[in-house]
Design a protein around this motif. Sequence first.
Motif, PDB file in Angstrom:
ATOM      1  N   SER A  15       0.837  -1.201   0.000  1.00  0.00           N
ATOM      2  CA  SER A  15       0.000   0.000   0.000  1.00  0.00           C
ATOM      3  C   SER A  15       0.867   1.244   0.000  1.00  0.00           C
ATOM      4  O   SER A  15       0.552   2.242  -0.675  1.00  0.00           O
ATOM      5  CB  SER A  15      -0.915   0.002   1.227  1.00  0.00           C
ATOM      6  OG  SER A  15      -1.708  -1.166   1.225  1.00  0.00           O
ATOM      7  N   ASP A  27      -5.819   2.420   1.250  1.00  0.00           N
ATOM      8  CA  ASP A  27      -6.507   1.880   2.420  1.00  0.00           C
ATOM      9  C   ASP A  27      -7.688   2.783   2.728  1.00  0.00           C
ATOM     10  O   ASP A  27      -7.532   3.871   3.282  1.00  0.00           O
ATOM     11  CB  ASP A  27      -5.549   1.766   3.616  1.00  0.00           C
ATOM     12  CG  ASP A  27      -4.584   0.600   3.451  1.00  0.00           C
ATOM     13  OD1 ASP A  27      -4.945  -0.363   2.738  1.00  0.00           O
ATOM     14  OD2 ASP A  27      -3.474   0.663   4.018  1.00  0.00           O
ATOM     15  N   THR A  38      -3.744  -3.481   5.474  1.00  0.00           N
ATOM     16  CA  THR A  38      -4.845  -3.554   4.517  1.00  0.00           C
ATOM     17  C   THR A  38      -5.725  -4.746   4.866  1.00  0.00           C
ATOM     18  O   THR A  38      -5.218  -5.833   5.171  1.00  0.00           O
ATOM     19  CB  THR A  38      -4.298  -3.707   3.094  1.00  0.00           C
ATOM     20  OG1 THR A  38      -3.415  -2.607   2.846  1.00  0.00           O
ATOM     21  CG2 THR A  38      -5.415  -3.696   2.065  1.00  0.00           C
ATOM     22  N   ASP A  58      -5.086  -2.797  -4.943  1.00  0.00           N
ATOM     23  CA  ASP A  58      -4.148  -3.095  -3.863  1.00  0.00           C
ATOM     24  C   ASP A  58      -4.766  -4.120  -2.929  1.00  0.00           C
ATOM     25  O   ASP A  58      -5.878  -3.938  -2.433  1.00  0.00           O
ATOM     26  CB  ASP A  58      -3.812  -1.799  -3.092  1.00  0.00           C
ATOM     27  CG  ASP A  58      -2.785  -2.068  -2.003  1.00  0.00           C
ATOM     28  OD1 ASP A  58      -1.862  -2.872  -2.235  1.00  0.00           O
ATOM     29  OD2 ASP A  58      -2.927  -1.471  -0.902  1.00  0.00           O
ATOM     30  N   VAL A  59      -4.048  -5.217  -2.725  1.00  0.00           N
ATOM     31  CA  VAL A  59      -4.631  -6.338  -1.986  1.00  0.00           C
ATOM     32  C   VAL A  59      -4.022  -6.439  -0.594  1.00  0.00           C
ATOM     33  O   VAL A  59      -2.904  -5.961  -0.365  1.00  0.00           O
ATOM     34  CB  VAL A  59      -4.416  -7.673  -2.747  1.00  0.00           C
ATOM     35  CG1 VAL A  59      -4.866  -7.546  -4.188  1.00  0.00           C
ATOM     36  CG2 VAL A  59      -2.963  -8.114  -2.659  1.00  0.00           C
TER      37      VAL A  59
END
Length: 587
Positions: A15, A27, A38, A58-59
């Motif tokens: 992130s 986030d 996250t 974004d994971v």
Amino acid sequence: MYVVATAGHVDHGKSTLVRALTGMEPDRWAEERRRGMTIDLGFAWTTLPAGGTVAFVDVPGHERFVPNMLAGVGPVPAALVVVAADEGWMPQSAEHLAALHALGVSYGLLAVTRADLADPGPALWQARAEIAATSLGAVEAVPVSAVTGAGLPELRAALDRLAARLPAPAPDAPVRLWVDRSFTVRGSGTVVTGTLGGGGLRVGDQLELAATGEPVRVRGLHCLGAARERVDAVARVAVNLRGVPKDRVARGDALLTPGRFHRTDLLDVRLAGDPAADLPATLTLHVGSAAVPARVRPLGADTVRLRLARPLPLLVGDRALLRDPGRHHVSGGVTVLDVAPPLLRRRGAAAARAAVLAGLDGRPDLAGELRRRALVRAGELTRMGVPVTAAPVAGDWLADPEHWRGLATRLAEETTRYAREHPLEPGVPVEVLRRRLDLPDRALVEALVRPPLSLRAGRVTAAGADPLPAPVARAVQRVRAEYAEHPFRAPEAGRLATLGLGPREIGAAVRAGALLRLAENVVLLPGAVDDAVRVLARLPQPFTLSAARQALDTTRRVAVPLLELLDRRGATRRLPDDAREVVGPPS
Ligand SMILES: Nc1nc2c(ncn2[C@@H]2O[C@H](COP(=O)(O)OP(=O)(O)OP(=O)(O)O)[C@@H](O)[C@H]2O)c(=O)[nH]1
Ligand SMILES: [Mg+2]
């Protein structure tokens, strides 16, 4: 637009890197910022040096949130793998990479983050080696520090090179937008977001919710935060749906082009990864943004049948992955071979099916599908993901050529058989043939009728065949001989019966044109009408019924209906005083 998903172990700086590249906060939740972790997917975008736009999904890296990670990467064709220089390769580095490999993701980059904290070399070499063994292959690797900014320009340049390699989307593809978020906007209603991988969307489009099949209409579209009239793939897109409560659509659902997808809860797949025999009985199938429990039934060494807890809009050739959530283990990728497989009821059916599956590779194969299905609607094949390039045999039915030839032969045989079984009927009804050949549509029967067969009034006959069965023909012949001298004296009912002409035989003879029916049990030979007009024309006009009866040498039983028939045919005209005159030949 290009869409790239991040991947990597918790806290490795995914992130932070997205934030550094885009200036946006991936986030979204207060809890994420409070915990510095996250939890759910984040979205951010930026312009690349070459001018293109890259959107990041974004994971989360934490092991608890792998399902969220999978929902994010499912529909995305490229990955930015992140490894921290100071920690190196870690369990979720491996699990995320296994997921990318299982899904067949073949475009990617490696960023070694936190390069200000440790020598990025060891982490870089190890990660690169791990990645090289997967579908991603040899990737560019860039050490970066979000704190010092070192490596960021190089990473942007590498992203540009990656973007240039990404395959162009299919602009005419049907839309299957996997929903990764669903929320309510005050005043607008329900909004869903997803990665549009192919096709395009316009405001006003009608779509279908995959979960229920219910139709929905696009009320508004947003792309990268701006309202748009239309959005084409590839894109991150937010779709405002008209009249759909938020609780009716959730992550894992999909918006579909209506009528273009087959929703199935039964599918046969090929495994890449663990052997079929080693799989537990239940796993979770991840595809697109969906995660659905699946019961696994091994068929071949690397093929299994999956029974899903709920149906999904899947196509032949789709990639998905199976994961054991309890063990944090990605069992491997699957390629969908068949989304409408036959049920395995009989003994030996599973082995036979395994043999069929051994010859399939997930590439749509029209000839093969026709061979296996014998008869199938074009729309059904399209909805399975098999493009239809062959002409239908009837309506929208496609047939395997060999099967079709066999049906034509059987149709001819059944027509002959029926004629033998029902000698008095003028051919076999189409519906009877449909049932005997076990065909799903009467149109197929009609399309199978070829000379010497012919189709008339809903029945199939063997043309050229004598339309009248022999016994009936013989009886008619007797009538002809007996009444040659008195052609207008219709035989009495008793005589007809003696000759073998009951009501059914008379019906057959009348339909075949061998007898003319004036009334119940009053029949003449067909030439009698013309003969009667000639006889009557010689009478002084107008003439009475009695004069006609005498001239024709017959009884009232025949004369009354015969004259009525001549009136109807316009050969005679009935005058007000009940006399008649001949006005012309019968029509
Ligand atoms: N020194 C240094 N710290 C970094 C760098 N990148 C990230 N960090 C720190 O590493 C920690 C984790 O960063 P995140 O970006 O939240 O990591 P993440 O990979 O997104 O973590 P999850 O989303 O929870 O998987 C934070 O405290 C960051 O400030 C970097 O390049 N240098
Ligand atoms: Mg993060």
